[in-house]
Design a protein around this motif. Sequence first.
Motif, PDB file in Angstrom:
ATOM      1  N   CYS A  43       0.826  -1.215   0.000  1.00  0.00           N
ATOM      2  CA  CYS A  43       0.000   0.000   0.000  1.00  0.00           C
ATOM      3  C   CYS A  43       0.857   1.261   0.000  1.00  0.00           C
ATOM      4  O   CYS A  43       0.553   2.229  -0.687  1.00  0.00           O
ATOM      5  N   ARG A  44       1.924   1.238   0.772  1.00  0.00           N
ATOM      6  CA  ARG A  44       2.818   2.402   0.808  1.00  0.00           C
ATOM      7  C   ARG A  44       3.487   2.623  -0.560  1.00  0.00           C
ATOM      8  O   ARG A  44       3.649   3.754  -0.999  1.00  0.00           O
ATOM      9  N   ASN A  47       0.821   4.110  -2.811  1.00  0.00           N
ATOM     10  CA  ASN A  47       0.517   5.473  -2.386  1.00  0.00           C
ATOM     11  C   ASN A  47       1.616   6.452  -2.806  1.00  0.00           C
ATOM     12  O   ASN A  47       1.333   7.559  -3.276  1.00  0.00           O
ATOM     13  N   GLU A  48       2.855   6.045  -2.645  1.00  0.00           N
ATOM     14  CA  GLU A  48       3.975   6.902  -3.036  1.00  0.00           C
ATOM     15  C   GLU A  48       3.961   7.133  -4.552  1.00  0.00           C
ATOM     16  O   GLU A  48       4.239   8.238  -5.019  1.00  0.00           O
ATOM     17  N   LYS A  58      -3.596  16.235  -4.631  1.00  0.00           N
ATOM     18  CA  LYS A  58      -4.718  15.286  -4.600  1.00  0.00           C
ATOM     19  C   LYS A  58      -5.215  15.025  -6.021  1.00  0.00           C
ATOM     20  O   LYS A  58      -5.429  15.951  -6.786  1.00  0.00           O
ATOM     21  N   SER A  79      -5.171   2.335   3.825  1.00  0.00           N
ATOM     22  CA  SER A  79      -5.786   2.885   2.608  1.00  0.00           C
ATOM     23  C   SER A  79      -6.932   3.835   2.911  1.00  0.00           C
ATOM     24  O   SER A  79      -7.180   4.771   2.154  1.00  0.00           O
ATOM     25  N   GLU A  83      -3.134   9.178   6.034  1.00  0.00           N
ATOM     26  CA  GLU A  83      -1.876   9.005   5.309  1.00  0.00           C
ATOM     27  C   GLU A  83      -2.088   8.306   3.974  1.00  0.00           C
ATOM     28  O   GLU A  83      -1.540   8.705   2.951  1.00  0.00           O
ATOM     29  N   GLY A  84      -2.904   7.272   3.960  1.00  0.00           N
ATOM     30  CA  GLY A  84      -3.160   6.526   2.741  1.00  0.00           C
ATOM     31  C   GLY A  84      -3.982   7.300   1.716  1.00  0.00           C
ATOM     32  O   GLY A  84      -3.958   6.979   0.533  1.00  0.00           O
ATOM     33  N   MET A  85      -4.695   8.306   2.174  1.00  0.00           N
ATOM     34  CA  MET A  85      -5.545   9.106   1.276  1.00  0.00           C
ATOM     35  C   MET A  85      -4.983  10.504   1.035  1.00  0.00           C
ATOM     36  O   MET A  85      -5.651  11.340   0.438  1.00  0.00           O
ATOM     37  N   TYR A  87      -2.992  11.758  -1.039  1.00  0.00           N
ATOM     38  CA  TYR A  87      -2.901  12.182  -2.437  1.00  0.00           C
ATOM     39  C   TYR A  87      -4.192  11.894  -3.204  1.00  0.00           C
ATOM     40  O   TYR A  87      -4.217  11.984  -4.423  1.00  0.00           O
ATOM     41  N   THR A  88      -5.252  11.541  -2.497  1.00  0.00           N
ATOM     42  CA  THR A  88      -6.494  11.120  -3.142  1.00  0.00           C
ATOM     43  C   THR A  88      -7.595  12.153  -2.991  1.00  0.00           C
ATOM     44  O   THR A  88      -7.972  12.495  -1.870  1.00  0.00           O
ATOM     45  N   ASP A  91     -11.861   8.259  -4.705  1.00  0.00           N
ATOM     46  CA  ASP A  91     -11.436   6.887  -4.954  1.00  0.00           C
ATOM     47  C   ASP A  91     -12.600   6.092  -5.542  1.00  0.00           C
ATOM     48  O   ASP A  91     -13.620   5.919  -4.881  1.00  0.00           O
TER      49      ASP A  91
END
Length: 134
Positions: A43-44, A47-48, A58, A79, A83-85, A87-88, A91
């Motif tokens: 996931c990391r 995400n990166e 975003k 997710s 942190e997981g979101m 850049y979102t 979704d």
Amino acid sequence: METSSPIKILSQKFFSHSTVSLRADAIIHVEFVDFAKIGLTECREVNETIGEFGNYTKVCVLMEAATNTHFEKEAREFSAGEEGMKYTLADAILVQSIAQSIFVNLYLKINKPPQPSRCFHKLEDATNWLLSLK
């Protein structure tokens, strides 16, 4: 799943668990590999890459799990977390079966992602929803 016209891919990054693509319509498309086990590390990485492809702003993300992709608890929590979101913008989660749909809708109810997140059965519907949010 096909659309009426192919979407141009501007950049891609390949992992053993997924392919992350930057599409010409500025949607980041994450396609998970069948039988992949997705944990916190995976996931990391995804995400990166989303951050990298979106210039650390975003962006709209289209997630597509294969029929037998397994997401561990830590992956689901990350997710749906801040942190997981980070850049979102939104979704869209594309599913291929009723079982996946049930699982994704349960994930959305339990983990409650902070950004708009929806489950879709058709690529075109997911894309149109994401583009409507830009």
